[in-house]
Enzyme design. Structure first.
Site, PDB file in Angstrom:
ATOM      1  N   LYS A   9       2.265  -6.618  -5.555  1.00  0.00           N
ATOM      2  CA  LYS A   9       1.650  -5.689  -6.500  1.00  0.00           C
ATOM      3  C   LYS A   9       1.551  -4.290  -5.892  1.00  0.00           C
ATOM      4  O   LYS A   9       1.340  -4.140  -4.690  1.00  0.00           O
ATOM      5  CB  LYS A   9       0.259  -6.186  -6.881  1.00  0.00           C
ATOM      6  CG  LYS A   9      -0.421  -5.354  -7.966  1.00  0.00           C
ATOM      7  CD  LYS A   9      -1.820  -5.862  -8.227  1.00  0.00           C
ATOM      8  CE  LYS A   9      -2.458  -5.031  -9.351  1.00  0.00           C
ATOM      9  NZ  LYS A   9      -2.536  -3.598  -9.003  1.00  0.00           N
ATOM     10  N   LYS A  14       2.388  -3.138   0.842  1.00  0.00           N
ATOM     11  CA  LYS A  14       3.766  -3.514   1.193  1.00  0.00           C
ATOM     12  C   LYS A  14       4.402  -2.520   2.147  1.00  0.00           C
ATOM     13  O   LYS A  14       5.063  -2.903   3.116  1.00  0.00           O
ATOM     14  CB  LYS A  14       4.642  -3.607  -0.055  1.00  0.00           C
ATOM     15  CG  LYS A  14       4.318  -4.726  -0.999  1.00  0.00           C
ATOM     16  CD  LYS A  14       5.265  -4.730  -2.175  1.00  0.00           C
ATOM     17  CE  LYS A  14       5.349  -3.392  -2.873  1.00  0.00           C
ATOM     18  NZ  LYS A  14       4.065  -2.901  -3.375  1.00  0.00           N
ATOM     19  N   LYS A  40       7.863   6.351  -6.210  1.00  0.00           N
ATOM     20  CA  LYS A  40       7.051   7.289  -5.430  1.00  0.00           C
ATOM     21  C   LYS A  40       7.765   7.730  -4.156  1.00  0.00           C
ATOM     22  O   LYS A  40       7.405   8.748  -3.562  1.00  0.00           O
ATOM     23  CB  LYS A  40       5.701   6.660  -5.065  1.00  0.00           C
ATOM     24  CG  LYS A  40       4.807   6.322  -6.240  1.00  0.00           C
ATOM     25  CD  LYS A  40       3.396   6.007  -5.809  1.00  0.00           C
ATOM     26  CE  LYS A  40       3.294   4.878  -4.803  1.00  0.00           C
ATOM     27  NZ  LYS A  40       3.807   3.585  -5.287  1.00  0.00           N
ATOM     28  N   ASP A 127       4.872  -5.085  -9.515  1.00  0.00           N
ATOM     29  CA  ASP A 127       4.069  -5.244 -10.719  1.00  0.00           C
ATOM     30  C   ASP A 127       4.912  -5.792 -11.867  1.00  0.00           C
ATOM     31  O   ASP A 127       4.435  -6.519 -12.728  1.00  0.00           O
ATOM     32  CB  ASP A 127       3.448  -3.901 -11.131  1.00  0.00           C
ATOM     33  CG  ASP A 127       2.364  -3.456 -10.167  1.00  0.00           C
ATOM     34  OD1 ASP A 127       1.191  -3.687 -10.468  1.00  0.00           O
ATOM     35  OD2 ASP A 127       2.709  -2.898  -9.115  1.00  0.00           O
TER      36      ASP A 127
END
Length: 252
Positions: A9, A14, A40, A127
């Site tokens: 998620k 991560k 990102k 996600d």
């Protein structure tokens, strides 16, 4: 060459986990490439002194002719090859498509044969596992998948969905799920919650990473914990993961 994807998620840690794993593997003498698969484009910044490298998609959007591999890949700490897929302009286009375009360009430039990494680590937003976000699971890009999760409800829910997606690709001969990485958030009964999830999806908990303020302290210094320290609870947990991965290689 081993290709390993870390899913989980968004916000579960991560990138921190992957970057520290990259450092530990590099310290052990392996050549490592880390590819960020999040719009990102911040997966590798703790490997490059806190600086965000130019994402592949942005370089391609600029329309430069004759893009070369060294324009898409930056060498970071301990010689780790760093690449960021990036994404479209916010609000325009498909983020997953950016991952696909980046992978296709790396293939066109014969990146893996040129750089010859022992390990390629994909840091993937989990996600959703659809379109481009499933790309590391397709066409043999990643052979092994580890899911990063905490004991928080939404993180566990995402982990379960990721496991289901991986099982679909595994049936087609692609990536297989190798284990759970617990990135602890000090949730009540966290160890049991994650052990129960691992049992349910048929894997084991490979390592339990403690919640440790040293992570934030090192990130404030624009680096990873494993760059600063060779020991400590956090580094030992990451080393357990690295040794597990290495042992799989030796047993293949």
């Amino acid at each position: 060459m081993r290709r390993i994807a870390l899913y989980g998620k968004g916000g579960i840690g991560k990138s921190t986990t992957t970057s520290n794993l990259s450092i530990v593997l590099a310290k052990k003498g392996y050549t490592v490439m880390q590819i960020g698969c999040d719009p990102k484009a911040d997966s590798t910044r703790m490997l490059t002194g806190g600086e965000r490298i130019t994402p592949i998609l942005k370089t391609l959007r600029q329309g430069k002719d004759g893009v070369t591999l060294d324009q898409l890949v930056t060498k970071g700490d301990y010689g780790i090859y760093c690449a960021e897929c990036g994404g479209p302009t916010p609000g325009v286009g498909c983020a997953g498509r950016g991952i696909i375009s980046a992978f296709e360009r790396l293939d066109a430039l014969n990146a893996f044969n040129e750089l010859k990494p022992d390990f390629v680590l994909y840091d993937v937003l989990g996600d959703v596992v659809c379109g481009g976000f499933a790309m590391p699971l397709r066409k043999g890009y990643a052979e092994e998948v580890y899911i990063v999760t905490s004991g928080e409800l939404m993180s566990l829910y995402a982990a379960e969905n990721i496991a289901l997606a991986v099982s679909q690709f595994s049936q087609k001969g692609y990536a297989r799920l190798c284990g759970i990485i617990q990135n602890s958030r000090n949730v009540e009964n966290e160890d049991k919650l994650i052990s129960d999830l691992a049992a349910e999806i048929g894997v084991r908990v490979v390592t339990r990473i403690p919640r440790d303020k040293v992570v934030q302290e090192c990130e404030s210094a624009r680096s990873t914990v494993a760059s600063f320290f060779d020991d400590g609870a956090y580094v030992r947990a990451i080393t357990v993961l690295a040794d597990e991965i290495i042992s799989k290689k030796e047993n293949r």
